[in-house]
Design a protein around this motif. Structure first.
Motif, PDB file in Angstrom:
ATOM      1  N   TRP A 101       0.839  -1.204   0.000  1.00 42.50           N
ATOM      2  CA  TRP A 101       0.000   0.000   0.000  1.00 42.50           C
ATOM      3  C   TRP A 101       0.875   1.255   0.000  1.00 42.50           C
ATOM      4  O   TRP A 101       0.628   2.201  -0.749  1.00 42.50           O
ATOM      5  CB  TRP A 101      -0.919  -0.018   1.212  1.00 42.50           C
ATOM      6  N   PHE A 102       1.897   1.241   0.843  1.00 42.67           N
ATOM      7  CA  PHE A 102       2.804   2.391   0.939  1.00 42.67           C
ATOM      8  C   PHE A 102       3.544   2.606  -0.380  1.00 42.67           C
ATOM      9  O   PHE A 102       3.649   3.728  -0.871  1.00 42.67           O
ATOM     10  CB  PHE A 102       3.807   2.147   2.070  1.00 42.67           C
ATOM     11  N   GLY A 103       4.064   1.521  -0.963  1.00 44.02           N
ATOM     12  CA  GLY A 103       4.829   1.627  -2.207  1.00 44.02           C
ATOM     13  C   GLY A 103       3.994   2.132  -3.359  1.00 44.02           C
ATOM     14  O   GLY A 103       4.445   2.971  -4.155  1.00 44.02           O
ATOM     15  N   ALA A 104       2.744   1.652  -3.474  1.00 45.70           N
ATOM     16  CA  ALA A 104       1.871   2.107  -4.552  1.00 45.70           C
ATOM     17  C   ALA A 104       1.527   3.586  -4.381  1.00 45.70           C
ATOM     18  O   ALA A 104       1.496   4.343  -5.350  1.00 45.70           O
ATOM     19  CB  ALA A 104       0.592   1.266  -4.583  1.00 45.70           C
ATOM     20  N   ALA A 107       4.545   5.603  -5.433  1.00 45.53           N
ATOM     21  CA  ALA A 107       4.730   5.621  -6.890  1.00 45.53           C
ATOM     22  C   ALA A 107       3.796   6.628  -7.560  1.00 45.53           C
ATOM     23  O   ALA A 107       4.183   7.314  -8.510  1.00 45.53           O
ATOM     24  CB  ALA A 107       4.501   4.229  -7.468  1.00 45.53           C
ATOM     25  N   THR A 108       2.553   6.729  -7.069  1.00 47.07           N
ATOM     26  CA  THR A 108       1.594   7.647  -7.702  1.00 47.07           C
ATOM     27  C   THR A 108       1.940   9.110  -7.441  1.00 47.07           C
ATOM     28  O   THR A 108       1.457   9.999  -8.151  1.00 47.07           O
ATOM     29  CB  THR A 108       0.163   7.375  -7.204  1.00 47.07           C
ATOM     30  N   GLY A 204      -1.651  -3.686  -3.532  1.00 47.55           N
ATOM     31  CA  GLY A 204      -1.031  -2.664  -4.362  1.00 47.55           C
ATOM     32  C   GLY A 204      -1.932  -2.266  -5.519  1.00 47.55           C
ATOM     33  O   GLY A 204      -2.058  -1.082  -5.860  1.00 47.55           O
ATOM     34  N   PHE A 205      -2.582  -3.261  -6.115  1.00 50.21           N
ATOM     35  CA  PHE A 205      -3.465  -3.026  -7.250  1.00 50.21           C
ATOM     36  C   PHE A 205      -4.648  -2.153  -6.830  1.00 50.21           C
ATOM     37  O   PHE A 205      -5.056  -1.240  -7.549  1.00 50.21           O
ATOM     38  CB  PHE A 205      -3.959  -4.373  -7.779  1.00 50.21           C
ATOM     39  N   THR A 206      -5.191  -2.436  -5.642  1.00 54.49           N
ATOM     40  CA  THR A 206      -6.307  -1.645  -5.118  1.00 54.49           C
ATOM     41  C   THR A 206      -5.894  -0.193  -4.908  1.00 54.49           C
ATOM     42  O   THR A 206      -6.644   0.740  -5.216  1.00 54.49           O
ATOM     43  CB  THR A 206      -6.797  -2.240  -3.785  1.00 54.49           C
ATOM     44  N   SER A 209      -5.674   1.647  -8.143  1.00 57.54           N
ATOM     45  CA  SER A 209      -6.972   1.889  -8.774  1.00 57.54           C
ATOM     46  C   SER A 209      -7.542   3.250  -8.407  1.00 57.54           C
ATOM     47  O   SER A 209      -8.453   3.740  -9.063  1.00 57.54           O
ATOM     48  CB  SER A 209      -7.969   0.792  -8.374  1.00 57.54           C
ATOM     49  N   ARG A 210      -6.993   3.888  -7.359  1.00 58.32           N
ATOM     50  CA  ARG A 210      -7.463   5.209  -6.933  1.00 58.32           C
ATOM     51  C   ARG A 210      -6.793   6.340  -7.718  1.00 58.32           C
ATOM     52  O   ARG A 210      -7.171   7.499  -7.570  1.00 58.32           O
ATOM     53  CB  ARG A 210      -7.195   5.379  -5.431  1.00 58.32           C
ATOM     54  N   ASP A 211      -5.807   5.996  -8.544  1.00 59.74           N
ATOM     55  CA  ASP A 211      -5.094   7.008  -9.315  1.00 59.74           C
ATOM     56  C   ASP A 211      -5.639   7.049 -10.739  1.00 59.74           C
ATOM     57  O   ASP A 211      -6.037   6.021 -11.300  1.00 59.74           O
ATOM     58  CB  ASP A 211      -3.593   6.680  -9.341  1.00 59.74           C
ATOM     59  N   GLN A 212      -5.629   8.234 -11.349  1.00 61.05           N
ATOM     60  CA  GLN A 212      -6.163   8.389 -12.705  1.00 61.05           C
ATOM     61  C   GLN A 212      -5.396   7.570 -13.741  1.00 61.05           C
ATOM     62  O   GLN A 212      -5.940   7.208 -14.789  1.00 61.05           O
ATOM     63  CB  GLN A 212      -6.159   9.860 -13.105  1.00 61.05           C
ATOM     64  N   SER A 213      -4.121   7.258 -13.454  1.00 61.61           N
ATOM     65  CA  SER A 213      -3.324   6.459 -14.394  1.00 61.61           C
ATOM     66  C   SER A 213      -3.853   5.040 -14.529  1.00 61.61           C
ATOM     67  O   SER A 213      -3.502   4.325 -15.464  1.00 61.61           O
ATOM     68  CB  SER A 213      -1.857   6.417 -13.937  1.00 61.61           C
ATOM     69  N   PHE A 214      -4.727   4.622 -13.592  1.00 63.69           N
ATOM     70  CA  PHE A 214      -5.285   3.267 -13.635  1.00 63.69           C
ATOM     71  C   PHE A 214      -6.121   3.051 -14.888  1.00 63.69           C
ATOM     72  O   PHE A 214      -6.358   1.910 -15.294  1.00 63.69           O
ATOM     73  CB  PHE A 214      -6.135   3.025 -12.378  1.00 63.69           C
ATOM     74  N   SER A 215      -6.563   4.149 -15.515  1.00 60.02           N
ATOM     75  CA  SER A 215      -7.370   4.030 -16.734  1.00 60.02           C
ATOM     76  C   SER A 215      -6.602   3.382 -17.878  1.00 60.02           C
ATOM     77  O   SER A 215      -7.196   2.975 -18.878  1.00 60.02           O
ATOM     78  CB  SER A 215      -7.861   5.412 -17.175  1.00 60.02           C
TER      79      SER A 215
END
Length: 269
Positions: A101-104, A107-108, A204-206, A209-215
């Motif tokens: 969670w921290f790493g994701a 990264a964002t 991490g995937f979850t 998913s909160r970032d716009q780049s997930f699109s």
């Protein structure tokens, strides 16, 4: 609606996605991994995805590969053997879920230029671990009791961060940890690694998913599925070729590939 970028255009080239995934999967299969550490530089260099988009796509493909690898390995390492070692899995997960969670999240928030450099450094670290730690032999754990418990949480936290930042399963770090810290047999370590990786990657995937780049996943769904399928086929082929390529040649060669990839990612614009 934003105009299609380089990744969107290249995503239509499904044969290149499949063959690229197969080659990368075969490299990973030769050393008992999903190949995500090799796939990431390909997504950045050949398919021209931005750093964060490449990490998210790599994470999605890694999830597919790991989810299929567990049942593939059930013939050699039954699920009952994994269940019997649940304290080890829980010990590592206690750190890796938080680290993921921290790493994701980290990264964002990083600028693309910084993330490219972080990825390059981590690829070098994995290259070193590949050569130094992958041939570790099972034996007595280096720590026991409370010290082992604390070390497991710390190791899991670090591995969770690395897995999120690169979009990998983390097996290249988990397997040596399981062998050295817990004294696990190498085959059992491979399956325990997958059992830790799957929930770690989901966390991490979850977060991603909160970032716009997930699109990027929605825009390149076909590309993702085709390359993931190629990765699975390649991993299977690499596993079959394992007995024909000695580790004394294989591991240094793959480490060199990672080092070259690290340099290219570092210089990427």
């Amino acid at each position: 609606m934003s105009p299609p970028g380089p990744g969107d255009l290249i995503s239509r080239n499904k044969p290149a996605a499949f063959s690229g995934g197969a080659i990368i999967g075969a490299l990973g299969g030769l050393i008992g991994l999903g190949g995500a550490e090799f796939r990431l530089p390909l997504l950045i260099g050949m398919f021209r995805f931005a750093a964060l988009e490449a990490v998210i796509l790599n994470k999605a493909m890694s999830l597919v590969v790991v989810a299929t690898a567990l049942p593939f390995r059930a013939g050699s390492v039954p699920f009952s053997a994994i269940a019997a070692n649940w304290p080890i899995v829980v010990n590592l997960l206690a750190g890796s879920l938080i680290g993921a969670w921290f790493g994701a999240g980290w990264a964002t928030r990083l600028k693309s230029e910084t993330l490219y450099k972080v990825i390059a450094v981590l690829l070098i670290v994995i290259a070193v671990v590949l050569v130094v730690g992958h041939d570790a032999a099972a034996g007595q754990p280096v720590l026991v009791g409370t010290a082992q418990l604390v070390a497991g949480v710390i190791a899991g936290f670090i591995i969770g961060i690395v897995a999120s930042l690169l979009g990998v399963a983390g097996g290249e770090l988990l397997i040596p940890t399981l062998v050295l810290l817990f004294g696990a047999d190498i085959k059992l370590a491979g399956s325990l690694s997958l059992a830790v990786s799957l929930p770690t990657m989901l966390v991490g995937f979850t977060r991603y998913s909160r970032d716009q780049s997930f699109s990027v996943i929605g825009r390149n769904r076909g590309f993702l599925l085709v390359m993931a399928a190629g990765s699975i086929v390649g991993t299977f082929i690499g596993g079959r070729l394992l007995g024909f390529v000695p580790n004394a040649l294989l591991l240094p060669a793959l480490a060199v590939i990672l080092l070259i990839s690290a340099v290219k990612v570092w210089r990427h614009r």
